[in-house]
Structure formats: structure tokens, C-alpha cells
Design an enzyme around this catalytic site. Structure first.
Site, PDB file in Angstrom:
ATOM      1  N   THR A   1       0.846  -1.137   0.150  1.00 18.78           N
ATOM      2  CA  THR A   1       0.017   0.083  -0.063  1.00 18.78           C
ATOM      3  C   THR A   1       0.918   1.229  -0.007  1.00 18.78           C
ATOM      4  OG1 THR A   1      -1.827  -1.356   0.995  1.00 18.78           O
ATOM      5  CG2 THR A   1      -1.693   1.378   1.186  1.00 18.78           C
TER       6      THR A   1
ATOM      7  N   ALA B   1       5.281  -8.597   2.108  1.00 18.60           N
ATOM      8  CA  ALA B   1       5.941  -9.688   2.868  1.00 18.60           C
ATOM      9  C   ALA B   1       5.101 -10.594   3.181  1.00 18.60           C
ATOM     10  CB  ALA B   1       7.060  -9.062   3.553  1.00 18.60           C
TER      11      ALA B   1
ATOM     12  N   CYS C   1      -8.319  -5.858   3.209  1.00 20.60           N
ATOM     13  CA  CYS C   1      -7.617  -4.597   3.233  1.00 20.60           C
ATOM     14  C   CYS C   1      -8.674  -3.376   3.208  1.00 20.60           C
ATOM     15  CB  CYS C   1      -6.638  -4.361   2.214  1.00 20.60           C
ATOM     16  SG  CYS C   1      -5.591  -5.592   2.175  1.00 20.60           S
TER      17      CYS C   1
END
Length: 339
Positions: free
Chosen positions: A71, A156, A282
Site C-alpha cells: 500500500t 512480505a 484490506c
């Protein structure tokens, strides 16, 4: 109650290799920007991880800029005037849609959709190209060098690394505005003392993920998805499997049972001991009809009736069969209530 985790697209469990690397990094005292021995040791840790990430992505280490995640990396789009975003792209890209403004032109798109798993080839177009490779890295063969992209973003934790660390990949020779100003870390593109613990875990996870891919772990996962979808289809023939005939991530099944709300399914399966999702993770815990499915042409009822099951290398056939059986029982209850 034993639980089964089937939400790898939201976040993958932390890999042992990443945990080990992070624990070791906790004992590294120095600041990577310091020139003394301790600082050089911290810098070496960061650069080792940079090389591991570069190897996994297929770029040079100098093209890897560490960020807090995809993001933040996507905020590089704010430095462009005209930003054309793929209709089914993740909100992290979509938030930067800016048609017709003065300034450089860029296209932004996802290589693999987090909700449906559908893989999209970049194609050609005007301006620069930014790819969201968050879901693809470690699950599909990918090389930034051969992708045609000028930039890429990733996190990650999607491949078994820690949360709160990711990367912006910038092709050599491409100029961007710095993500943050200050001390000039990350080649001047993202200032601030590096998160060496997160970076170490990221590097180790990226290396392990590539090893899994080379060893065929995701081929086995693809077979498990086939077992899952066959079982669901047998118990509910009217189920719509989104993108079933298209190229998809090997682990992702997005399916629609019209009229049975996705959030209701998620809660029922959670109570039964299974973690799945009704879409992207999200949105600060919000549950709403999928913008992605709406963009694909599904109506409001269908889009609100979708769930996503995303498997991982640690998923077993027993997990998949148990889920399908539990889902079928809940589906029978739904049909009884709807009758």
C-alpha cells in the site's frame, strides 16, 4: 476446537525461516546508516535481504526499495499526473486513479487478483506500467526483468514474511518522487531508519517461497483446489466458480451461491472452525459487496454472495475435504431456511 486456516490471500502464516531470521536480527544493534562495525553489520543484513527479494522477483538488488508494504509502495502513483488503474485492481492502486491530470502518465494493474485469483497479462499501453505482484510472487513464475513493468509493489506477509514490510521495485533509469524525505535511506527513495527485523524476515520468506515454487508445492495446492471445487459443485450444483475457465492462482477459489450472503457464510464457517474470506482483507474489517466482482459484470446479489477460499503449502487434503463437508452442511441449512 482444531481450526483450519484457508485465507492465505489475506495473509500467509509466518514461515519458520522468517521467524528465525527475525529473531537473529533482533540482536543486531547497529543502525544501517552508521559507519562503525555495528552499523555495517546491520547494513549487511539489509543488503542480504535485498538480494533475496531481488532473486525472488527477478530484478537487481538496486531496484528494490523497502517499504512498509504494497500500500505504501503504491503511493508512488501520487507522483504521476494521469493514472489509469485496472477496474479489478486492489484498492491500494484504485485509490490513486487520476484521469486527465497534468503530468507523467502511468498504468497500474494487478498481475493476480486477490479476490478471484485471476491472472492478467499486462499487455501494452501508453506511459509507464506499475504491477501489483503481491499475490503472484512465490506462487507463479515471475521475472520483473521480463515483465515489461517499470515498477512493481508487493508485501512480505502474503508469502510468509512478517506484516508491515514490503517493497517497491523500480526499474533502473525510471525517475520517481521519493516516498518520504529525510535522511536519504533506500537510495533516497524512502527515507527513515530501515526496519531491519522486518526486512530480515522478508528476505528469508522470499527465498523460502521461491524454493517452494521450484519444488512444485503449488502444483500440489492446485490439485487440492480441484478436489475442493468438485466437492462444492457436487453438493451445490448452482454454485458459480469465478474465473474457473481462466488462468488463476493455483490456490484461489472464489465461488458464488446466489442469495446466500458471503458474510453469513464466513461467520458460519468461522464457527465451524474454518477461516475463509468474503473478499479483500484490506478494508478495515468492512464487509461489502465486491467492487471487483461488480466490475466483472456480476450483479449486486451475486457479488454479495461470494466467498474466497485460499489454500497454502501447509493445507492438507483432509483440511479441504473437511471444509467442503462443513460447507455443504451449512448450505443445506441455508436451503432449508430459504424454502
Amino acid at each position: 476446537m482444531s481450526r483450519v486456516y484457508l485465507d492465505y490471500n489475506a495473509t500467509a502464516p509466518l514461515r519458520p525461516e522468517a521467524r528465525e531470521a527475525m529473531v537473529a536480527a533482533m540482536d543486531v544493534v547497529g543502525n544501517p546508516s552508521s559507519v562503525h562495525g555495528e552499523g555495517r553489520a546491520a547494513k549487511a543484513l539489509v543488503e542480504r535481504a535485498r538480494g533475496q527479494v531481488a532473486a525472488a522477483v527477478g530484478c537487481t538488488p538496486q531496484e528494490v526499495v523497502f517499504t512498509s508494504g504494497a500500500t505504501e509502495a503504491a503511493s508512488v502513483l501520487s507522483g504521476f499526473g494521469t493514472v489509469e488503474v485496472q477496474a479489478t485492481a486492489h484498492d491500494a492502486l484504485w485509490a490513486h486513479q487520476a484521469p486527465g491530470e497534468d503530468g507523467p502518465e502511468i498504468r497500474a494493474m494487478g498481475l493476480a487478483n486477490s479476490e478471484t485469483g485471476i491472472v492478467t497479462q499486462p499487455g501494452t499501453g501508453e506511459g509507464l506500467l506499475l504491477l501489483d505482484i503481491t499475490q503472484a510472487v512465490g506462487r507463479l513464475p515471475f521475472s520483473f526483468a521480463w515483465s515489461g513493468a517499470d515498477m512493481a509493489v508487493m508485501s512480505a506477509h502474503k508469502l510468509g514474511g512478517p506484516k508491515g514490510i514490503g517493497a517497491l521495485i523500480v526499474k533502473q533509469g525510471v525517475d520517481i518522487l521519493a516516498l518520504s524525505l529525510g535522511g536519504g535511506q533506500e537510495m533516497g527513495r524512502r527515507s527513515g531508519t530501515e526496519n531491519i527485523i522486518g526486512i530480515a524476515g522478508f528476505g528469508a520468506a522470499a527465498e523460502a517461497a521461491q524454493r517452494d515454487l521450484a519444488d512444485g508445492a503449488w502444483d500440489r495446492v492446485k490439485k487440492l483446489r480441484r478436489i475442493l471445487e468438485n466437492a462444492i459443485e457436487e453438493s451445490a450444483p448452482a454454485t458459480i466458480f469465478v474465473g474457473k475457465s481462466e488462468d488463476r492462482l493455483p490456490n484461489t477459489s472464489c465461488f458464488i451461491t446466489p442469495g446466500w450472503k458471503g458474510e453469513t457464510q464466513v461467520m458460519a464457517m468461522d464457527l465451524a472452525g474454518f477461516a475463509i474470506s468474503a473478499g479483500s482483507a484490506c478494508s478495515s474489517g468492512k464487509v461489502k459487496a465486491s467492487r471487483v466482482l461488480a466490475a466483472m459484470g456480476f450483479d449486486e446479489v451475486q457479488a454479495a454472495s461470494a466467498v474466497r477460499v485460499s489454500l497454502g503449502p501447509d493445507t492438507s487434503e483432509d483440511d479441504v475435504v473437511a471444509f467442503a463437508q462443513a460447507w455443504a452442511r451449512q448450505h443445506e441449512k441455508f436451503r432449508a431456511r430459504a424454502a
